[in-house]
Write a protein that holds these residues in place. Structure first.
Motif, PDB file in Angstrom:
ATOM      1  N   ASP A   1       1.902   5.433  -0.608  1.00  0.00           N
ATOM      2  CA  ASP A   1       1.564   6.909   0.325  1.00  0.00           C
ATOM      3  C   ASP A   1       0.420   6.427   1.179  1.00  0.00           C
ATOM      4  OD1 ASP A   1       2.336   8.250  -1.956  1.00  0.00           O
ATOM      5  OD2 ASP A   1       0.740   7.089  -3.486  1.00  0.00           O
ATOM      6  N   THR A   2       1.206   5.036   2.299  1.00  0.00           N
ATOM      7  CA  THR A   2      -0.365   5.182   3.474  1.00  0.00           C
ATOM      8  C   THR A   2       1.381   5.101   4.584  1.00  0.00           C
ATOM      9  OG1 THR A   2      -1.391   3.852   1.895  1.00  0.00           O
ATOM     10  CG2 THR A   2      -1.619   2.955   4.201  1.00  0.00           C
TER      11      THR A   2
ATOM     12  N   THR B   1      -3.736   2.626   9.628  1.00  0.00           N
ATOM     13  CA  THR B   1      -2.961   3.827   8.864  1.00  0.00           C
ATOM     14  C   THR B   1      -3.508   5.273   9.339  1.00  0.00           C
ATOM     15  OG1 THR B   1      -4.167   3.743   7.456  1.00  0.00           O
ATOM     16  CG2 THR B   1      -2.706   2.109   7.414  1.00  0.00           C
ATOM     17  N   ASN B   2      -2.684   6.293   7.986  1.00  0.00           N
ATOM     18  CA  ASN B   2      -3.282   7.581   8.419  1.00  0.00           C
ATOM     19  C   ASN B   2      -4.859   7.108   7.401  1.00  0.00           C
ATOM     20  OD1 ASN B   2      -2.176   7.344   5.789  1.00  0.00           O
ATOM     21  ND2 ASN B   2      -1.333   8.610   5.762  1.00  0.00           N
ATOM     22  N   LYS B   3      -4.902   6.659   6.827  1.00  0.00           N
ATOM     23  CA  LYS B   3      -6.190   6.331   6.112  1.00  0.00           C
ATOM     24  C   LYS B   3      -7.464   5.920   6.639  1.00  0.00           C
ATOM     25  CE  LYS B   3      -3.869   6.360   1.211  1.00  0.00           C
ATOM     26  NZ  LYS B   3      -3.118   5.934   0.180  1.00  0.00           N
ATOM     27  N   ASP B   4      -7.280   5.634   8.359  1.00  0.00           N
ATOM     28  CA  ASP B   4      -8.216   5.071   8.827  1.00  0.00           C
ATOM     29  C   ASP B   4      -8.605   3.888   8.241  1.00  0.00           C
ATOM     30  OD1 ASP B   4      -8.551   7.697  10.247  1.00  0.00           O
ATOM     31  OD2 ASP B   4      -9.458   8.061   8.673  1.00  0.00           O
ATOM     32  N   GLU B   5      -7.030   3.027   8.394  1.00  0.00           N
ATOM     33  CA  GLU B   5      -7.636   1.446   7.989  1.00  0.00           C
ATOM     34  C   GLU B   5      -6.905   1.123   9.285  1.00  0.00           C
ATOM     35  OE1 GLU B   5      -6.856  -2.293   5.697  1.00  0.00           O
ATOM     36  OE2 GLU B   5      -5.707  -0.535   4.973  1.00  0.00           O
TER      37      GLU B   5
ATOM     38  N   ASP C   1       0.634  -1.134   0.450  1.00  0.00           N
ATOM     39  CA  ASP C   1      -0.273   0.113   0.115  1.00  0.00           C
ATOM     40  C   ASP C   1       1.000   1.512   0.256  1.00  0.00           C
ATOM     41  OD1 ASP C   1      -1.354  -2.563   0.902  1.00  0.00           O
ATOM     42  OD2 ASP C   1      -3.012  -0.989   1.001  1.00  0.00           O
TER      43      ASP C   1
END
Ligand code: NAP
Length: 547
Positions: free
Chosen positions: A110-111, A129-133, A108
């Protein structure tokens, strides 16, 4: 953060970083049948070589040695165009490896991983992660490199400056055109010393702000010859084996006699020969240069004399000649025409050893009471090395203890691989391992094999978790410091010592005992049934298995 709050997918292993460590981890773990997620903050693979795109960036370990050894076909087929490769060629190699082993789809990009918390009741890491995963993993591996958090100094008025600013460790992907510009370079470490000659070729004028001069040796880089390439490829297995048991993870000839055992003429002859060959092999001119101050001074003075011979203005040569610390105790720099660059008409050197840059202005900066104007400023000011990137993630182990809190007085690891109270969390080339004091590729491969073998061992034995004992960790931390204290390294204000970051604990972070010695210690530990590691055999928990 608890697993109940929306814990997402489950995997065996989460890997942070898709540089050379993360790529090899992914390849190996996949082959062993483990499920993985890899998170990478960059837009593509390559780690340090993805970010450090500044003009002149190249590796100062020979490419025949700064490359993976794990796949015979790969090392036979790849062709390096130069003895010491430039950043684009190393990045191309990382991309080739990612394609060849079909790794890209498992990453992944850009994460950023923002947090990783160990849940004691499930024995799993919850990674956010900064993508809220949120991903739940049995194992959590930080493969984030040692020098990956760029450091811009906190200079008053920084945001007032209206020109362009760049950091060597976070360079734009598109070409920056400095043509016709007046530029400043702040910092004269490896990055600054590589960038300055190239920038001076291009810009109208370069002003270099130097806080501490650095010892630098010529790379004497040359295009790869087929004879040299074949000499390695015909003998790769043997040479790679040899590299693994050397002091620095690469084959450099060490002259195994003390500097004072020979007379002055012979000493000068050895230094000259090594200088002419180029590269860091100069520090192997004698066997006591990093342990004996008098011996070291002879090697340091030879380099100062070379600088005095190259740089035409004597006052500039004296400013460039390092005198306040032993040679090799700050990371030795390897250059392509660095000192020669100061003979150009379009470069000035400003000594700021007497006091910091006072402030930035909208058009430039003020130093030594004088105002300077620039179109662009290049920060070659280094990194929060070894611990900075680990601390950027909110890592919490048993008892919700933060890694940052546990390490408030300095990093505490067993072998630079694990830290007590952080079960099933591994670091690749972490503090307390040879890491930055070695050919990184040699050390990365050894760590990746150690970590993946440990995970397989747990699977075979049905163990749920692995963690070093407090006692083993304390002994290792002491051994790392004792080993450093027997050398001249603690005498320099280096990033090895954390000295470049205000407020950072001052202690030597890498293990200086040697790559070969370290590898043997690891081998003995495994042979003695992972001595110093505790395994949780609680069968009530899910034992390690591919999920
Ligand atoms: P560095 O070695 O830490 O050098 C940073 C430079 O910036 C130093 O000259 C430092 O001065 C100066 N500086 C820092 N803060 C400053 C401030 N507030 N004001 C003025 N000057 C300041 O960083 P680097 O050059 O990026 O290299 C880091 C490491 O990356 C290297 O040591 C090496 O391990 C690796 N690297 C390797 C290669 C290669 O393979 N060829 C190339 C580049 C980097 P002081 O010395 O006084 O602190």
């Amino acid at each position: 953060m608890s697993e109940q709050d929306g814990a997402a997918s489950k995997v065996d292993v989460v890997i942070v970083g898709a540089g050379f460590s993360g790529l090899y981890l992914l390849h190996r773990l996949r082959g062993l049948g483990f499920s993985t997620r890899v998170f990478e903050r960059g837009g593509d693979v390559g780690g340090t070589w993805y970010w450090n795109r500044y003009p002149g960036a190249r590796c100062d370990v020979e490419s025949m040695q700064y490359s993976y050894s794990f796949d015979e076909d790969l090392q036979q087929e790849w062709h390096w165009p130069e003895k010491f490769s430039a950043q684009p060629d190393i990045l191309a190699y990382a991309n080739h490896v990612a394609d060849r082993f079909d790794l890209r789809g498992g990453i992944d990009f850009d994460t950023e991983v923002s947090a990783a918390h160990f849940n004691e009741s499930t024995g799993r890491w919850l990674v956010e992660t900064n993508k809220d995963e949120r991903v739940s993993a049995r194992f959590f591996i930080m493969a984030t490199g040692c020098i990956s958090t760029a450091q811009v100094p906190d200079i008053e008025g920084l945001s007032d400056y209206r020109g362009n600013t760049y950091h060597t460790g976070n360079w734009p992907h598109e070409k920056v055109d400095f043509g016709g510009q007046r530029i400043a370079v702040i910092g004269t470490g490896s990055s600054g010393i590589q960038a300055i000659p190239v920038l001076a070729e291009e810009a109208a004028h370069v002003t270099v702000f130097q806080r501490t001069p650095n010892y630098s040796l010529p790379s004497q880089n040359v295009p790869m010859t087929s004879e040299y390439e074949e000499s390695w490829k015909n003998d790769y297995q043997v040479r790679r084996d040899e590299m693994r048991y050397t002091a620095h993870g690469s084959i450099k000839e060490l002259n195994d006699e003390p500097a004072m055992a020979v007379n002055e003429d012979r000493r000068q002859q050895v230094y000259q020969e090594r200088w002419d060959i180029g590269g860091a092999g100069y520090l192997g001119s004698f066997n006591n240069l990093l342990t004996d101050a008098d011996a070291n001074e002879t090697a340091a003075e030879f380099v100062r004399e070379q600088i005095r011979g190259i740089v035409k203005k004597p006052e500039v040569a004296e400013l460039l000649a390092a005198k306040t610390y032993p040679i090799g105790t700050k990371r030795i720099c390897i250059d392509c025409g660095y000192f020669e660059t100061y003979n150009r008409d379009n470069i000035d050197l400003v000594d700021i050893s007497g006091g910091p840059i006072e402030r930035m202005t909208p058009t430039g900066l003020v130093a030594n009471g004088k105002e300077y104007e620039f179109d662009s400023i290049v920060f070659a000011t280094g990194f929060d090395a070894m611990t900075g990137t680990l601390f950027n993630v909110d890592i919490r182990g048993r008892g919700d203890q933060a890694l940052k809190e546990k390490w408030y007085a300095g990093p505490r690891t067993y072998l630079g691989l694990m830290s007590e109270a952080f079960p099933n969390m591994f670091m690749i080339t972490g503090p307390g391992s040879p890491s930055v004091k070695s050919n990184m590729l040699t050390s990365i491969e050894q760590h990746v094999v150690f970590v993946t073998d440990s995970i397989v061992h747990m699977r075979e034995q049905g163990f749920a978790s692995m963690e070093p004992s407090r006692e083993a960790e304390d002994d290792w931390v002491e051994h790392v410091q004792d080993t450093a204290n027997r050398t001249l390294f603690p005498r320099a204000n280096s990033w090895y010592m954390g000295a470049n970051i205000p407020g950072k604990p001052r202690l030597f972070m890498p293990y200086i005992g040697g790559v070969g010695r370290y590898r043997k210690i690891c081998e003995e530990i495994v042979a003695e049934d992972y001595k110093g590691f505790n395994f949780d055999a609680d069968k009530a928990r899910t034992p390690v298995a591919a999920e």
